[in-house]
Design a protein around this motif. Structure first.
Motif, PDB file in Angstrom:
ATOM      1  N   LEU A 669       0.847  -1.202   0.000  1.00  0.00           N
ATOM      2  CA  LEU A 669       0.000   0.000   0.000  1.00  0.00           C
ATOM      3  C   LEU A 669       0.870   1.236   0.000  1.00  0.00           C
ATOM      4  N   GLN A 670       0.575   2.118  -0.868  1.00  0.00           N
ATOM      5  CA  GLN A 670       1.323   3.378  -0.915  1.00  0.00           C
ATOM      6  C   GLN A 670       0.344   4.530  -1.014  1.00  0.00           C
ATOM      7  N   ARG A 672      -0.495   7.749  -2.768  1.00  0.00           N
ATOM      8  CA  ARG A 672      -0.089   8.370  -4.022  1.00  0.00           C
ATOM      9  C   ARG A 672      -0.758   9.712  -4.260  1.00  0.00           C
TER      10      ARG A 672
ATOM     11  N   ARG B  22      -9.186   6.310  -5.164  1.00  0.00           N
ATOM     12  CA  ARG B  22      -7.730   6.299  -4.956  1.00  0.00           C
ATOM     13  C   ARG B  22      -6.998   5.913  -6.238  1.00  0.00           C
ATOM     14  N   SER B  24      -4.358   3.995  -6.084  1.00  0.00           N
ATOM     15  CA  SER B  24      -3.878   2.635  -5.857  1.00  0.00           C
ATOM     16  C   SER B  24      -5.005   1.653  -6.150  1.00  0.00           C
ATOM     17  N   CYS B  99      -1.115  -5.942 -12.028  1.00  0.00           N
ATOM     18  CA  CYS B  99       0.064  -5.465 -11.324  1.00  0.00           C
ATOM     19  C   CYS B  99       1.309  -6.211 -11.797  1.00  0.00           C
ATOM     20  N   THR B 104       3.045  -2.092 -11.432  1.00  0.00           N
ATOM     21  CA  THR B 104       2.591  -1.094 -10.468  1.00  0.00           C
ATOM     22  C   THR B 104       1.087  -1.263 -10.290  1.00  0.00           C
ATOM     23  N   ASP B 105       0.544  -0.744  -9.193  1.00  0.00           N
ATOM     24  CA  ASP B 105      -0.913  -0.729  -9.073  1.00  0.00           C
ATOM     25  C   ASP B 105      -1.424   0.715  -9.104  1.00  0.00           C
ATOM     26  N   ASP B 106      -0.588   1.633  -9.599  1.00  0.00           N
ATOM     27  CA  ASP B 106      -0.999   3.032  -9.743  1.00  0.00           C
ATOM     28  C   ASP B 106      -1.766   3.169 -11.066  1.00  0.00           C
TER      29      ASP B 106
END
Lengths: 772, 114
Positions: A669-670, A672, B22, B24, B99, B104-106
């Motif tokens: 978890l980040q 962002r 979000r 994420s 991912c 990444t999961d952005d």
């Protein structure tokens, strides 16, 4: 009548096929359709001239008062004869004019469809029916003007015509609805009978203004006149048909048709007369300086349409009679001149009047037709144009409000139009031969037959104007709403009107002689044209496109999250006021008491959600989510839903297992998002939560009226032999639902399985034949 | 109690909505799960809360008690729970694969990459 209109549409649909099969013989064959209609309509002339009328009706939407009711009286018969007569000539001409064009069949089909729509328009006696045909002519005019669709400026002209007339059509629809409200019927005949009530209604003025807007845009009245000259991008037969003889006259026709219902008030006379007079003068002034044959004709058509509108605005018996004669005369001479312009363009390759001359030798028949039409337009006796001009002057002289203003406008405009007529129908055929891109030859008979016929028609109608008097009178009577007898004569003796006609001719010829100087003067004034109403149209269109782009960019940013925010914010903004006021009113039948266990469970659910929100690690978030899930399951249990609780427990257990299985593979978890975005989202999310709370409370503020719950409670055992009502519903009463649910689960399982198995080829793998 | 539950449902919706927004992607999946709970509770509550026991026809009786809980929302919610699980499982596996592929999961970074 209904059959005639509808079958013409059907033939129009077949026209392209017919053209493919028959080639050049298709056009003369198709021209027989309007020619046949013309003959069968003409048989009614004696009956209609005697004051009779035929009606024909087909129910459509009876509940709304909408029907396809047709009425053949003097006015509609005059228009219908013009439409079918000119239509036959134009179809014949178009077949030859478009020789070798790959889409000639389509053009013939469109023209025929337009003819059918126009015929329906002039015959309609119901406002909605009329409107449908009205819109059909607008749409078909778009296709016809934009026929040479490969050229961008042609498409722009077609769009401009569509937007201006289509925008007016919207106003017209609103006006018709108001008119129907005011008069209590959508039948034009019934409205006319109820005219006093309509005029006394508070809806009269808005209805009048909207109807006028529709008529003025269609008939190219100032300030909407700009679309007509630009529509000259259309092929010559289209311009002839739409822009001289039929479509642009639809506005005039509508005004004449509704004159008995709406006319005679100071508002009507003031607005319609003023706009008409302004258009007559503007069109004539703009016409005289043009160099292009078709633009000369287009602006002079604007002027003639102005005259017609002015006459209908004046509304006296003399004025309406003059309008009917002018309508006929104009269709004959302007139709011929447009066709002549097409021939000249076709044979010489240019439409620039300055470089045309001496064509009489090469095009003798066309020249004769052109001269007859031009002389009629100039108002030379014994042609019909002379008769109509005399009547126009006479009506202007006797107009009640402002003859002092109308007479100079009418005489001045006609002086300019004499010069225009000679520039189109005389100048190119006389004098020295000019340099033209192509060496001219006489056009084929199919092309010169039309203008010659129309030109001779001008002559015959003028010579025998006495014979057509009863018919024209019946048309005027229909527009007047009262019987009217008029005798057309070529010779009225020496009087004021004749003096004005002579003066018009003398000054007009002088203007024609000075045409070179007028053109150079107009050329030097040309930059002023950029400030016309066309500029407003272009600015408006560009603004609309910018607005649309801006709105799209604002609402659809391409980012799903941003779009979601907008959707949520809009939902909150729309739903909040209603829901919150209802929720505040209280929940009368809600369960008000709170037991400790229930309160703890509710708090547990919320705590789990908050913990999920704040969790710093993946595992913590999954655990917190599980707490919420089990809390929800226990709530189900407490409130009498053990089946739900059991299912939720099972699903929760599976979910946690699933999460744990993939958790290791997921990124950590980040945080962002930017702090500002978080604040905005938190506020938005809070608002959404508040609205949903409001929704629950609002639902409870309404009494529950469920007939299903008692049914299921009572029928469960009796019909399905099951004691657990929820189970019975699932597997029996709503068994198909459950089957669907199982299917969804199966599909999801397949998706999961294939995602697990899927190996997405890396970028370089494409070269290896895409093997994974 | 209805008021309390209404507030809890609001809180679940608020938390779920916030997570849905979000960057994420894993938080988006959590948000989806919370929204699922919230919706199930919403439908369940709309059928009125009852402490008079489940809608079961007792032995010897012909019909379930008229005061028992409304069976219809329960049947609907039961379907919803199961389908919600299917959606969640699919979303989770999709997330895992995405991912892996994207590194990444952005979601913003994923967009720029494509």
């Amino acid at each position: 009548m209904i059959v005639a209109v509808l079958s013409t549409f059907a033939v129009a649909a077949l026209a392209p096929l017919l053209e493919k099969r028959l080639g050049r013989r298709a056009a003369p064959l198709l021209a027989l359709v309007p020619a046949g209609l013309f003959v069968s309509l003409a048989r009614h002339v004696p009956e209609v001239s005697a004051g009779g009328a035929r009606t024909d009706a087909l129910g459509w939407i009876a509940e709304l008062g909408v029907s396809l009711s047709f009425r053949l009286d003097g006015l509609s018969l005059l228009m219908a004869l013009v439409v079918t007569g000119v239509g036959a000539v134009v179809l014949l001409y178009a077949g030859s004019y478009m020789e070798g064009h790959p889409r000639r069949g389509n053009l013939l089909g469109y023209l025929l469809a337009f003819l059918a729509a126009m015929l329906g328009l002039v015959l309609s006696d119901n406002l909605v029916g009329l409107f449908v045909f009205w819109e059909a002519t607008s749409l078909l005019s778009y296709v016809l003007i934009g026929f040479e669709r490969e050229k961008a400026e042609v498409r722009a002209s077609a769009l401009q015509a569509l937007l201006v007339t289509g925008g007016g059509g919207l106003a017209l629809l609103a006006g018709f609805v108001l008119l129907g409200q005011a008069g209590g019927s959508l039948e034009i005949g019934a409205l006319a009978a109820n005219a006093e009530a309509v005029k006394a209604s508070p809806l009269y003025l808005p209805a009048l203004l909207l109807v006028l807007l529709g008529a003025f845009t269609k008939s190219a009245q100032v300030p909407f006149h700009f679309w007509l000259p630009d529509a000259m991008a259309a092929p010559a037969p289209v311009s002839t048909f739409l822009h001289s003889a039929t479509m642009v006259k639809a506005g005039v026709f509508l005004l004449a048709r509704l004159h008995p219902t709406l006319g005679g008030t100071p508002e009507w006379t003031g607005i319609v007369t003023t706009v008409g007079a302004a258009t007559m003068l503007t069109g004539a002034l703009l016409a005289v300086g043009q160099r292009d044959l078709k633009r000369l004709l287009a602006y002079s058509t604007v002027s003639a349409l102005g005259s017609l509108v002015m006459l209908v605005g004046v509304g006296t018996p003399a004025a309406l009679a003059a309008a009917m004669v002018l309508l006929l005369a104009h269709a004959l001479y302007k139709g011929a001149l447009f066709l002549v312009a097409g021939i000249v363009d076709h044979e010489t390759g240019t439409r620039d009047v300055a470089s045309l001359g001496g064509l009489f030798r090469a095009l003798p028949v066309t020249a004769v037709a052109a001269a007859a039409a031009a002389f009629s337009m100039a108002g030379l006796p014994p042609l019909l144009g002379f008769v109509s001009k005399e009547l126009l002057y006479d009506a202007a002289l006797r107009a009640s409000p402002a003859p002092l203003l109308l007479v100079p406008v009418a005489v001045g405009s006609n002086m300019l139009l004499v010069a225009v007529a000679l520039s189109v129908g005389w100048g190119p055929f006389t004098g020295r031969a000019g340099e033209t891109p192509k060496a001219p030859h006489e056009a084929p008979a199919a092309m010169w037959a039309g203008p010659l016929l129309l030109g001779l028609g001008s002559l015959a109608a003028g010579l025998f104007s006495g014979a057509i008097s009863p018919f024209v009178s019946s048309a005027a009577a229909a527009a007047l709403g009262a019987p009217h007898a008029l005798t057309l004569e070529l010779w009225h003796g020496f009087n004021l009107v004749l003096a004005k006609s002579l003066a018009t001719l003398v000054v007009g010829v002088a203007l024609f002689a000075a045409r070179g100087r007028i053109r150079s003067l107009a050329g030097s004034l040309a930059p002023l044209a950029a400030f016309g109403p066309g500029r407003l149209y272009r600015a408006g269109l560009a603004g609309l496109v910018r607005l649309a782009k801006g709105t799209a960019a604002l609402l659809s940013s391409g980012s799903l999250r941003q779009d979601l925010r907008i959707v949520l914010a809009a939902t909150v903004a729309l739903a909040a006021p209603l829901l919150l006021t209802r929720a505040v009113l209280g929940a009368p039948d809600a369960l008000r008491s709170v037991r400790p266990l229930e309160a703890v469970l509710a708090l547990l659910v919320v705590a789990g959600a908050v913990a999920t929100l704040l969790a710093g690690s993946r595992l913590a978030a999954v655990v917190a989510l599980g707490v919420t899930g089990f809390g929800v399951a226990l709530l189900f249990l407490v409130f009498g839903a053990p089946d739900l609780a059991m299912t939720q427990f099972a699903v929760e257990t599976l979910s946690v297992l699933l999460f744990v299985a993939v958790l290791r593979r997921l990124p950590r978890l980040q945080s962002r998002s930017a702090p500002r975005a978080r604040v905005v989202d938190a506020l938005l999310a809070g608002a959404v939560g508040a609205v949903m709370t409001g929704l629950v409370l609002a639902v409870h503020a309404e009494p529950l009226r469920s007939s299903l719950a008692p049914f299921f409670r009572e029928s469960s055992l009796a019909l399905a032999k099951g004691r657990n009502v929820v189970n019975v519903i699932l597997v029996d009463f709503r068994g198909l639902d459950t089957l669907g649910e199982i299917t969804v689960l199966g599909v999801a399982a397949l998706g999961v399985w294939s995602l697990v198995r899927l190996r997405i080829a890396s970028r370089g793998a494409g070269a290896n034949g895409g093997r994974s | 109690m209805t008021l309390l539950l209404a507030l809890a449902i609001g809180a679940l919706y608020a938390a779920g909505t916030y997570l849905l927004l979000r960057r994420s992607a894993i938080r988006v999946v959590f948000g989806l799960a919370l929204l699922g709970y919230a919706s199930n509770l919403l439908v369940f509550t709309a059928g009125r809360l009852s402490r008079e026991g489940p809608p079961i026809v007792p032995e010897g009786a012909a019909t379930a008690a008229a005061t028992s809980a409304d069976p219809l929302p329960q049947a609907l919610v039961l379907t919803a729970i199961v389908i919600g699980f299917g959606v969640q499982a699919f979303a989770l596996v999709l997330l895992k694969r995405t991912c892996q592929e994207a590194g990444t999961d952005d979601v913003d970074a994923m967009r720029e990459e494509t």
